[in-house]
Design an enzyme around this catalytic site. Structure first.
Site, PDB file in Angstrom:
ATOM      1  N   GLU A  21       5.665 -33.814  -1.712  1.00 21.82           N
ATOM      2  CA  GLU A  21       4.431 -33.275  -2.273  1.00 21.82           C
ATOM      3  C   GLU A  21       4.765 -32.520  -3.555  1.00 21.82           C
ATOM      4  O   GLU A  21       5.869 -31.998  -3.720  1.00 21.82           O
ATOM      5  CB  GLU A  21       3.775 -32.338  -1.253  1.00 21.82           C
ATOM      6  CG  GLU A  21       3.221 -33.070  -0.049  1.00 21.82           C
ATOM      7  CD  GLU A  21       1.910 -33.777  -0.363  1.00 21.82           C
ATOM      8  OE1 GLU A  21       1.972 -34.921  -0.855  1.00 21.82           O
ATOM      9  OE2 GLU A  21       0.844 -33.207  -0.129  1.00 21.82           O
TER      10      GLU A  21
ATOM     11  N   HIS B 213       0.804  -1.213   0.000  1.00 22.78           N
ATOM     12  CA  HIS B 213       0.000   0.000   0.000  1.00 22.78           C
ATOM     13  C   HIS B 213       0.846   1.276   0.000  1.00 22.78           C
ATOM     14  O   HIS B 213       0.315   2.362  -0.164  1.00 22.78           O
ATOM     15  CB  HIS B 213      -0.975  -0.026   1.191  1.00 22.78           C
ATOM     16  CG  HIS B 213      -2.150  -0.915   0.940  1.00 22.78           C
ATOM     17  ND1 HIS B 213      -3.438  -0.572   1.237  1.00 22.78           N
ATOM     18  CD2 HIS B 213      -2.235  -2.140   0.357  1.00 22.78           C
ATOM     19  CE1 HIS B 213      -4.265  -1.539   0.883  1.00 22.78           C
ATOM     20  NE2 HIS B 213      -3.551  -2.514   0.351  1.00 22.78           N
TER      21      HIS B 213
ATOM     22  N   SER C 275      -0.579  -1.238  -6.127  1.00 24.04           N
ATOM     23  CA  SER C 275      -0.301  -2.377  -6.996  1.00 24.04           C
ATOM     24  C   SER C 275       0.437  -1.930  -8.253  1.00 24.04           C
ATOM     25  O   SER C 275       0.219  -0.822  -8.746  1.00 24.04           O
ATOM     26  CB  SER C 275      -1.607  -3.050  -7.413  1.00 24.04           C
ATOM     27  OG  SER C 275      -2.259  -3.596  -6.307  1.00 24.04           O
TER      28      SER C 275
ATOM     29  N   LYS D  44     -14.515  -7.751  -7.954  1.00 25.79           N
ATOM     30  CA  LYS D  44     -13.721  -8.580  -8.859  1.00 25.79           C
ATOM     31  C   LYS D  44     -13.027  -9.700  -8.073  1.00 25.79           C
ATOM     32  O   LYS D  44     -12.976 -10.850  -8.525  1.00 25.79           O
ATOM     33  CB  LYS D  44     -12.678  -7.713  -9.568  1.00 25.79           C
ATOM     34  CG  LYS D  44     -12.001  -8.440 -10.718  1.00 25.79           C
ATOM     35  CD  LYS D  44     -11.155  -7.498 -11.551  1.00 25.79           C
ATOM     36  CE  LYS D  44     -10.484  -8.246 -12.676  1.00 25.79           C
ATOM     37  NZ  LYS D  44      -9.718  -7.372 -13.555  1.00 25.79           N
ATOM     38  N   ASP D  45     -12.504  -9.361  -6.887  1.00 23.42           N
ATOM     39  CA  ASP D  45     -11.884 -10.385  -6.052  1.00 23.42           C
ATOM     40  C   ASP D  45     -12.904 -11.430  -5.611  1.00 23.42           C
ATOM     41  O   ASP D  45     -12.601 -12.620  -5.566  1.00 23.42           O
ATOM     42  CB  ASP D  45     -11.229  -9.741  -4.811  1.00 23.42           C
ATOM     43  CG  ASP D  45      -9.856  -9.163  -5.120  1.00 23.42           C
ATOM     44  OD1 ASP D  45      -9.333  -9.447  -6.218  1.00 23.42           O
ATOM     45  OD2 ASP D  45      -9.305  -8.428  -4.279  1.00 23.42           O
TER      46      ASP D  45
END
Lengths: 178, 417
Positions: free
Chosen positions: B285, B213, B217, B241-242
């Protein structure tokens, strides 16, 4: 009280400051050490450190696996051919050169910690049907290390020979590991 | 006192004393975000949500789990058979680990493609790599807890990596184990650390967000925000959107949990741990496979360990290895090509890590390992010297400035005037 910053005062202050930091660091370290050391093996874990094994029933060409300190220990009653092949090996080509005599107390029995020195898998070769690798001893399936009849590393990523545990023969066929 | 900001007087009363609502409004509501983010920017919030899912399911699983070598395997089976909804919680947690890595790997490759690690976001990137390391440690220790064959032998192989350290290696391994092999003390401490590390991750995630922040972004064209016309408020545009991305993610996640919960697991882990027998083929894994391939590619024990950790360490210094000032690969034709080579290389390493270490696989692993380091250490520093980047747009609002701009963009620009 005067408030002069004479060089003497400055030296005294530096001394006090440095000794305070030093003492603080020692204090912090002596508190951190128990926090770290508690992760080392506890007294009861260390106490479980020996195992006795009777080899009377172990015929030539047979092998047994016993547990010592939570790890497998391989004991193999070697055949005459296996002993001969282990003894005849020249040291030149070995990654971790050791003669067979250095690795056994009684040449009939080879006693090894059954943990690959690469990353700790248990090598195959104890059971008659197992893959024994190109040198006839043991073969680690995890990353392909080959060991010979003396447990010496011959091929693959392992850096050293299979470890020999501390052991002693209490009689001809009774051994104490640890 | 300034004019009340919120309609609710209670909220105002609290906010005057504890400005939590001002903070939330600033960081989650009006927070200006570049208006051109694409769906690859969903994966940060997805990773955060997955972390919360893992912590919540993990806490309730721990209420039914016993961290003792004699009971651990059975307590997990009891969770699966007897505990109310235990099967669901465990399958969410187990598959959640895989999905967490899927999301985070996409998030990382998004950062690589759009140059999100470049100035002034270096610390943001470094914190992200730190989160990846913590995730790997947490996932590894979590995999040990069911005390199956793969748990035990995975723990044995990974802890033995430290024995490669000269002189003190053996002492370190004994210290990690609390004994002479992976045993009850090991299981206990792994449980303790597996419980606490996720909260450490939460702490680093908060720092990651603070750093994010600071400058906001990055965006698909990788140029700085020039002004208000380049941004939209986070809420409602990116919250919705998220949320849409989350619903798609949740659908896939649920499909895995309900229809193929063991697809990404290994059947050998349903055999109780046996310190006397190593499974014929040990594989970690899937999310560790590329690193495992690097470990096995180096024919020397210490070297293998160093290269494996080096594969992550190189990411820490990535902002200084890539000397190009252009962020987004949309304007770096050569970098874009090499980016895709790296993606293929990483997938190849993952495949090779799952294959036995013999014959052609060893050769291919070595080539792929060499290329991985070649990409970061040679290609990235040298690329700016030979690459001619495409011209950057003036701003996010006027992204296309070249002669090749198509009619509709020109129209849009005219309308704006």
């Amino acid at each position: 009280m005067t408030n002069k910053n004479t060089p003497d005062d400055k030296n005294k202050r530096d001394f006090l400051q440095i000794s305070t930091y030093a003492l603080g660091a020692v204090g912090a370290a002596s508190f951190v050490w128990p926090l770290i050391n508690q992760m080392n093996p506890a007294a009861d874990t260390l106490a479980l450190a020996s195992t006795e094994v009777d080899l009377e029933q172990l015929e030539e060409g047979q092998a047994i696996t016993v547990t010592w300190r939570g790890k497998p220990v391989f004991i193999r009653h070697r055949t005459k051919e296996e002993i001969a092949s282990a003894k005849d090996q020249l040291l030149d080509g070995l990654r971790d050169p050791q003669t067979d005599d250095e690795r056994v107390q009684n040449e009939k029995y080879i006693v090894l910690v059954g943990v690959c020195t690469h990353l700790g898998c248990v090598p195959l070769g104890q059971k008659s049907g197992d893959v024994k690798g190109e040198y006839g001893g043991w073969f680690c399936p995890c990353h392909g290390s080959h060991y010979d009849h003396s447990g010496r590393i011959r091929k693959g990523p392992a850096p050293t020979n299979l470890e020999i545990p501390q052991y002693s023969f209490l009689s001809d066929t009774l051994i104490k590991i640890g | 006192m300034s004019k009340p900001k919120f309609k609710n007087p209670v909220v105002n009363w609290i906010d005057y004393r504890l400005p939590i609502f001002t903070f939330m409004n600033h960081e989650l509501n009006e927070y200006p975000t570049p208006k051109n983010l694409n769906y690859f920017w969903n994966f940060g919030s997805l990773a955060g949500i997955t972390l919360v899912i893992m912590i919540v399911t993990g806490i309730v699983l721990s209420m039914n789990y016993t961290a003792h070598i004699d009971y651990a395997f059975d307590s997990v089976e009891r969770i699966m058979r007897d505990v109310n909804h235990g099967w669901l919680l465990r399958y969410i947690h187990m598959n959640g680990a895989s999905f967490f890595f899927i999301v985070v790997y996409i998030h990382i490759f998004r950062g690589l493609y759009y140059g999100s690690y470049k100035a002034p976001r270096e610390i943001l990137w470094i914190l992200g790599v730190l989160i990846l390391l913590l995730m790997m440690a947490t996932a590894f220790m979590g995999y040990v807890l069911p005390w199956g064959q793969m748990s035990f032998w995975g723990a044995t192989v990974i802890t033995n990596l430290f024995s490669a350290i000269p002189l003190v290696g053996e002492s370190i391994v004994t210290w990690l184990w609390g004994g002479f092999s992976v045993d009850n003390p090991t299981l206990n401490r792994f449980f303790s650390l597996h419980f606490v590390l996720p909260f450490v991750i939460v702490g680093v995630v908060i720092l990651h967000l603070v750093a994010l922040h600071r400058f906001g972004s990055n965006n698909p064209i990788g140029i700085d925000v020039k002004g208000k016309q380049d941004t939209i408020p986070f809420h409602p545009y990116y919250t919705i959107k998220d949320l849409f991305g989350l619903s798609v993610f949740a659908t896939v996640f649920a499909a895995a949990v309900f229809f193929f919960p063991n697809f990404m697991g290994h059947p050998d882990n349903y055999i109780p741990a046996n310190p006397m027998v190593t499974p014929a083929h040990i594989v970690p894994e899937w999310y560790f496979l590329p690193f495992y391939a690097i470990l096995r590619a180096i024919p020397d024990k210490l070297g293998g360990v160093l290269f494996m950790f080096g594969a992550i360490m190189v990411l820490f210094v990535l902002p200084w290895l890539d000397k190009s000032s252009v962020r987004s690969s949309q304007f770096r034709p050569l970098y874009k090509l090499f980016f895709w080579f790296l993606v293929i290389d990483c997938i190849a390493l993952g495949y090779l890590g799952a294959m036995p270490a013999e014959g052609i696989y060893v050769v291919l692993s070595r080539l792929a390992t060499a290329y991985y380091f070649f990409h970061f250490l040679i290609i990235l520093p040298l690329l700016p010297k030979i690459e001619s980047t495409r011209p950057l747009p003036v701003s996010i609002s006027t992204p296309i400035i070249t002669a090749s701009s198509n009619a509709s963009t020109v129209m849009a620009m005219r309308e704006k005037k």
